[in-house]
Design a protein around this motif. Structure first.
Motif: not given
Length: 121
Positions: A11, A15, A53, A86
């Motif tokens: 995720m 993302t 997420y 991220t």
């Protein structure tokens, strides 16, 4: 715990890629060329997947015994709304929290000090 880590990493990458596409392709296409399609589709998909997420990242923070709403957890949860964050936060989480927890789990001593306690020392 390995399944949760895999879900988190998956995720995080999804993302991260979607927010990069949204910011660096969708938004310029919408405002410079009047083409809102990419922004609308990618923005919606990113929004839904960001919720997934956050749920997975929060579950991981609980599993790693991180203090709820500590600065580290807030950074973890908000990383999905900043382009490239991220990827950076995922690497930081792997080094600081996840790798030690997986090593302790493999050694058979999950109570041998949580990774969050080790990181605070």
């Amino acid at each position: 715990m390995k399944r949760l880590v895999l879900a988190y990493r998956t995720m995080a990458y999804i993302t991260g890629v979607l927010i990069i596409v949204l910011v660096f392709a969708g938004v310029p296409l919408q405002f410079a060329f009047g083409q809102p399609l990419v922004d609308a589709i990618v923005g919606t998909v990113h929004g839904w997947l960001y919720i997934v997420y956050v749920i997975i990242a929060f579950a991981l923070s609980l599993k790693l015994r991180m203090r709820t709403l500590s600065p580290q957890v807030l950074i973890l949860l908000l990383a999905g709304i900043i382009p490239v964050a991220t990827f950076v936060v995922e690497r930081w989480m792997m080094r600081t929290y996840i790798a030690p927890a997986l090593a302790a789990e493999a050694a058979g001593s999950p109570s041998a000090g949580s990774p969050a306690e080790t990181a605070r020392r």
